[in-house]
Scaffold this active site. Structure first.
Site: not given
Ligand code: CMC
Length: 436
Positions: A313, A371
């Site tokens: 998140h 989720d």
């Molecule tokens: N699985 C594997 N790796 C992950 C995941 C995941 N679900 N989420 C983040 N990472 C890794 C990402 O690859 C990155 O790694 P590195 O530093 O080595 O490049 C690191 O963790 C930081 O991630 P980020 O993408 O920079 O984080 P963000 O804040 O931009 O993204 C997120 C947040 C929710 C989009 C992401 O965690 C994600 O895509 N999760 C899966 C989708 C999901 O469950 N979304 C629902 C969010 S809660 C409901 C809502 O409020 O909408």
């Protein structure tokens, strides 16, 4: 807002004069540096794609402490609201700032139930869609279409009109989501029954048919109501910011909410519940619990685009408090339905356990989000996977409209207009066709 005595000083290494920027303190949470005059004073913009460090507004509605894993609606912890209040109490709280007393609760329930029907013409609008259209495509259209029914009667500068738009949206969303579902199933629509609870009425519109009425199961109705409470608001997330930005032009509020629905659809946001369940079903089909290790390996592989859906998140760097409550509901619902040995639930628990102990997830502070478990609960209730995000939209509507109305009522409100760092071509002349 009154600036604090502390100021932030911005200095430049090229000798340009430094400037002082005002700083504001929130009641809780990080302070903010006011950069509104930065461009006027320095000719420079700030750069923050993805809004990692930017507060786009001031708000009194929802507060998240991502490190603690805390979520407050108007100051009340989500755990207390989920166990001591129902969704309509939560709507009242989000809209008006306080929980209703007994009389106000009664009046509010009555008011919402008086607006549950949608114009009969909406049925004909629905018929334009293919039967296999994704429910979020349909819902984006249906909510946008509401603006056509309430345009002349909605003056957004009038607080009473804004309030009635909020009530209409909260009341009609369950009807629209159920209609989208019934249309896809090829079943007749079921009209709302106002003496039922908000969640009970929704479930009846979903599952009753003209041949057979729906007998509400109290555990399932309570689970649905909890899903609504947990998704009701989440401060300035992508869809809420979309609603605020869209609404900042002064557009029709139903159209602004349709923009929120469209944003929510994406798998990085509301679409994650559908994606998480599809992921679990995929693993189950390909070997189940035995294959969890292999799947986690893929997730950690930088060269694969596989993510553990329902994990991670932007704000929570701790267990999402909504996920804890949803996990509890999951146990209750599966217990009530005699599905304690549901293989997908077992798989989810095993994935969660492995991920919580794995260095990759620990180092990145990736925990289950709401989720991860909400899909299993909805599936057990009988909601088809493709409808999960529409249910999220139904619940989030109150947050969207509360935030939109807060913005419009804020004397500091201006149309949203971000700036950019331009890195494209400088001015050039169009060459004749033969020389391109
Ligand atoms: N699985 C594997 N790796 C992950 C995941 C995941 N679900 N989420 C983040 N990472 C890794 C990402 O690859 C990155 O790694 P590195 O530093 O080595 O490049 C690191 O963790 C930081 O991630 P980020 O993408 O920079 O984080 P963000 O804040 O931009 O993204 C997120 C947040 C929710 C989009 C992401 O965690 C994600 O895509 N999760 C899966 C989708 C999901 O469950 N979304 C629902 C969010 S809660 C409901 C809502 O409020 O909408």
């Amino acid at each position: 807002m009154t600036p604090s005595d502390v100021k932030a000083t911005l200095s430049f290494s090229d000798g340009s004069p430094s400037i002082d920027l005002p700083l504001y303190k929130g009641s809780i949470g990080p302070d903010v540096i006011d950069i509104r005059k930065l461009y006027g004073q320095t000719g420079k913009f700030t750069y923050d794609p993805g809004f990692l460090s930017t507060a786009s507004c001031q708000s009194t509605i929802t507060y998240i402490d991502g490190d603690k894993g805390e979520l407050l609606y108007r100051g009340y912890p989500i755990e207390q609201l989920a166990t001591q209040c129902d969704f309509l109490d939560t709507c009242y709280l989000l809209l008006y700032g306080e929980l209703p007393n007994e009389q106000k609760q009664k009046d509010f329930h009555k008011l919402v139930s008086e607006h549950t029907m949608v114009h009969e013409q909406m049925q004909f609008f629905l018929r334009g869609f293919r039967r296999d259209a994704h429910p979020m495509a349909v819902l984006t259209g249906l909510v946008g279409a509401l603006s056509a029914f309430y345009h002349d009667s909605t003056d957004i500068t009038n607080p009473t009109h804004r309030d009635i738009a909020a009530i209409r949206l909260i009341a009609k969303m369950p009807t629209l989501v159920a209609m989208a579902y019934k249309y896809g199933e090829g079943q007749p629509y079921v009209y709302p029954r106002n003496k039922l609870s908000y969640a009970g009425n929704f479930m009846r519109m979903m599952f009753a048919t003209p041949c057979e009425d729906y007998e509400p199961n109290e555990v399932l109705v309570r689970a649905m109501d909890r899903i609504f409470i947990l998704h009701a608001d989440h401060e300035q997330n992508a869809s809420t910011s979309t609603v605020r930005l869209c609404g900042s032009s002064g557009t029709n509020p139903f159209a602004a909410i349709a923009a929120g629905v469209a944003c929510l659809w994406g798998p990085a946001h509301g679409g994650a519940n559908e994606a998480a369940l599809n992921m679990l079903e995929d693993i189950q089909r390909n070997g189940g619990v035995e294959k969890v290790g292999e799947f986690i390996k893929q997730v950690k592989d930088k060269n694969s685009s596989v993510k553990l859906m329902g994990f991670g998140h932007r704000v929570y760097k701790n267990y999402d408090p909504r996920a804890k409550l949803m996990r509890e509901t999951c146990h209750e619902v599966l217990g009530a339905l005699g599905l304690e040995n549901d293989p997908l639930f077992k798989l989810a628990m095993s994935l969660e356990k492995i991920a919580l102990e794995d260095e990759y997830f620990v180092a990145r502070k990736l925990y289950p989000n709401v989720d991860f478990y909400s899909g299993i609960v909805q599936r057990a209730i009988g909601i088809p996977v493709s409808l999960f995000t529409a249910i999220f939209a139904l619940a989030r509507t109150v947050g969207w409209i509360a935030q939109l109305n807060e913005m419009i009522g804020d004397p500091e409100y201006k149309i949203g207009r971000p700036r950019q760092l331009f890195v494209g071509s400088e001015r050039r002349d169009v060459p004749p066709l033969a020389q391109r």
